[in-house]
Design an enzyme around this catalytic site. Structure first.
Site, PDB file in Angstrom:
ATOM      1  CG  ASP A 110      -2.353  -0.333   0.872  1.00  0.00           C
ATOM      2  OD1 ASP A 110      -2.600  -0.675  -0.290  1.00  0.00           O
ATOM      3  OD2 ASP A 110      -3.221  -0.254   1.755  1.00  0.00           O
ATOM      4  CG  ASP A 130      -6.266  -6.317  15.205  1.00  0.00           C
ATOM      5  OD1 ASP A 130      -7.149  -5.486  15.516  1.00  0.00           O
ATOM      6  OD2 ASP A 130      -5.080  -6.180  15.537  1.00  0.00           O
TER       7      ASP A 130
END
Length: 691
Positions: free
Chosen positions: A271, A424
């Site tokens: 990214d 997460d």
């Protein structure tokens, strides 16, 4: 008749004789017993005792002079050290960069400044009252004495009138609500301390009973095609974003995983918005492709959703349907070659298992004081929290890396979502609500880095504490409506979110940074000594048990955790009320200190699944690492000035000065040391400087 001193001088001159130079090898060995003994002073014509030393009054004078010179040297060195520290502080204040906060975050700083100004004003009043004879030696001002001060006969001048009015106001209107808030925080503090104690007892039970997850491998099924073991199709993902310091070691580590080549695919999910970083990572992937690794490079042009968006985009690839499990590693993680062999077998014949999480270990845990203090927190998190919750509840928060997911569990839970900064934890909670079980492996470690600068650690902690509050707001209706048991719902709401994510930063900041200094100026509201000293020391002792080598840092750890409560409290408020900083996602800065040694070890070890293939050019890799290290050394580093921490430092030191008037020993020492701790952090004197 001549004066006596002239007679003494003449007599001394007549006895002087030939000048003698006396060399004293070690004057420090002259004890006071020796100097005062009867044998020390004797006449010049006398015979010294057998085995004695030729000592006289002049030598005694020389010893005293040398001692005085040594003491003066110590004082001079202390003064020089003090001035050098003052010079360092002055330079840091002059050249440091303030933590420029947006308008929404600066409101918190404005409140602290107002509180500091008020405390300074009150300190002036208290000192004037003290020197006027209003003695505050008792731990608390007596209520009957306070009402006596408000009596008309006791009011003689303007100051007495103002001060007695302030006393009456605080007794009637400030002390009662402050004491109520204090009692509420004490209750929360005790509940949270009890939770820590229960977790430690659970960990002790696991150790004593030697409880650990064991994979159910069973006999080898030759007809299944597994051959000599259980080797399902595994996808490995490494999300990256401008990770120029660590990309080589992480790619080398996953390319050396001991797993059949045809059953392993590595995705490098880049990214990066830095063209140089993109090109370096692309070349590294190409290098390993030429050496036989099954690895691909993916780059997103539109960076939506940060890490969650990156993982979501990768899971949408058509070839992912051929894989059963996915292992995720952050860019600074270096799994051992046997990582998959130690984690994936736990999924065999365990269809309810959705996640296997490994423990983190740290390559730079001894780099500086900041990394040592972080180690204490994370050792307790993995050794106690994750292990106990995994054994007794089959649920814990996914750590975002060093874990293996069943892809079906991810899809069944809705996949990766970009709605919070803790993707997460989000996927872990949703998987738990859908009935999936988790396993934590405390004996399987994966190396990574700790933030070495306070700036990086502060941003990491802000994201880790604002994200759970965002997630709690979003998940609460789903938790209440879910079909899981009442106990699991209560565990999620009250223990997982409220107690460990909200209550801990709330009471830590409120109790020790607001209530304690306030009670110095409003002594009618009391904070017991056992809350200030004994219970925090006990809880800190429990926290440090999983890392026994860190016991020398028990006091700095206690003070530093209270200092970090400012950042955590601010982050918790931002996430709970959706303030602007709640959606701030900053990649934690890496140093890559261990890259050369780890990369050399990985390359020098022949990979088992690359038989017949040529190894990467080690000299070329070393040269690249050396060039990157030289470039990093040329970058200018600077410190930052953290305004909130500095303001709280002066607030606590002001309250410490007030506590001297009432002779509150434990409160004074705690406020003093805590104020110094805030001062050191506020001037960025802990950890490495940032580039």
């Amino acid at each position: 008749m001549a004066p006596s001193w002239q007679w003494w001088a003449a007599a001394a001159e007549s006895r002087r004789g030939t000048p003698v130079v006396v060399k004293m090898e070690n004057p420090n060995n002259w004890s006071m017993v020796e100097l005062e003994s009867p044998d020390f002073i004797y006449q010049n014509d006398a015979v010294p005792p057998k085995g004695g030393r030729n000592k006289n009054a002049k030598q005694l004078t020389w010893v005293i002079l040398l001692k005085a010179h040594k003491a003066a040297g110590c004082l001079a060195s202390l003064a020089a050290a003090f001035f050098s520290v003052a010079a360092v502080v002055r330079r840091r204040v002059a050249t440091g960069r303030t933590d420029g906060d947006p308008v929404l975050k600066s409101r918190f700083y404005a409140c602290i400044k107002a509180f500091l100004f008020l405390s300074l004003l009150l300190l002036c009043f208290e000192m004037v009252a003290y020197f006027r004879g209003w003695d505050f030696r008792a731990p608390d001002l007596r209520i009957d004495r306070l009402y006596h001060l408000t009596d008309a006969s006791a009011v003689r001048d303007l100051f007495n009138l103002i001060y007695s009015g302030w006393i009456a106001f605080r007794v009637d209107y400030i002390a009662p609500p402050l004491q109520l808030l204090t009692n509420a925080c004490i209750v929360l503090f005790l509940v949270q301390s009890f939770d820590r104690l229960v977790l430690c007892l659970g960990c002790l039970w696991i150790k004593l009973r030697n409880i650990k997850p064991i994979p159910n491998l069973g006999p080898v099924d030759l007809e299944s095609g597994d051959g000599d073991g259980y080797f399902p199709m595994v996808l490995v993902q490494i999300p990256m974003c401008n990770e120029k310091e660590v990309y080589q070691q992480s790619i080398a580590a996953v390319c050396n995983l001991d797993w059949p080549k045809g059953r392993l695919l590595i995705q490098i999910l880049d990214d990066s918005d830095d063209p140089t970083a993109q090109e370096l990572i692309r070349e590294e992937v190409h290098k390993w492709q030429q050496n036989g690794a099954n690895i691909i490079f993916r780059h997103r042009m539109i960076r939506e959703g940060y890490k969650a968006g990156n993982l979501k985009s990768a899971m949408n690839c058509s070839y992912v349907k051929d894989y059963e499990f996915v292992a995720i590693f952050d860019a600074d993680f270096q799994p051992n070659p046997d990582f998959l062999k130690l984690t994936v077998p736990h999924f065999k014949d365990n269809n309810d298992l959705g996640l296997v999480q490994a423990r983190w270990s740290f390559v730079n845990k001894d780099e500086n004081l900041l990394t040592r203090l972080q180690l204490i927190n994370l050792a307790f998190h993995f050794e106690v929290e994750q292990q106990v919750n995994g054994v007794f509840l089959n649920f814990f928060g996914f750590n975002g890396t060093a874990g293996v997911w069943r892809i079906k569990a991810l899809e069944d839970s809705g996949g990766w979502l970009e709605r919070t900064t803790v993707e997460d934890m989000d996927i872990a909670v949703r998987a738990h609500l859908h009935g999936w079980k988790f396993i934590f492996l405390n004996d399987v470690e994966c190396q990574c880095e700790l933030p070495e600068s306070f700036e990086a650690y502060r941003k990491q902690q802000h994201r880790w504490h604002s994200g759970p509050m965002q997630l709690f707001r979003l998940c609460l209706p789903a938790i209440v409506k879910s079909k899981i048991g009442v106990w699991k719902k209560a565990n999620l709401i009250f223990l997982f979110f409220l107690l460990r994510k909200l209550v801990l930063p709330f009471y830590s900041f409120t109790l020790f940074c607001i209530i304690l200094p306030t009670t110095m100026f409003v002594p009618e509201a009391t904070l017991p000594s056992w809350v200030v000293c004994y219970v925090p020391a006990t809880i800190t002792f429990l926290n440090i048990l999983p890392s026994p080598k860190s016991f020398p840092f028990i006091v700095p750890y206690l003070l530093f955790e209270n200092t970090m409560s400012v950042t955590k409290f601010n982050a918790m408020i931002s996430g709970l009320f959706q303030l602007g900083s709640a959606y701030e996602w900053v990649v934690t800065k890496k140093s890559g200190r261990s890259s050369e040694g780890d990369l050399t070890a990985l390359v020098e070890k022949p990979p088992t699944h690359h038989r017949g293939s040529s190894e990467p050019n080690l000299d070329e890799m070393r040269e690249e690492i050396k060039q990157m290290a030289d470039k990093a050394a040329q970058k200018k580093k600077h410190n930052r000035i953290y305004t909130k921490e500095l303001a709280l430092a002066f607030l606590l030191l002001t309250a410490a000065a007030r506590s001297l008037l009432s002779a509150q020993g434990i409160h004074f020492y705690f406020l003093l040391f805590q104020g110094v701790s805030f001062l050191l952090v506020g001037l960025d004197l802990i950890g490495e400087q940032v580039e």
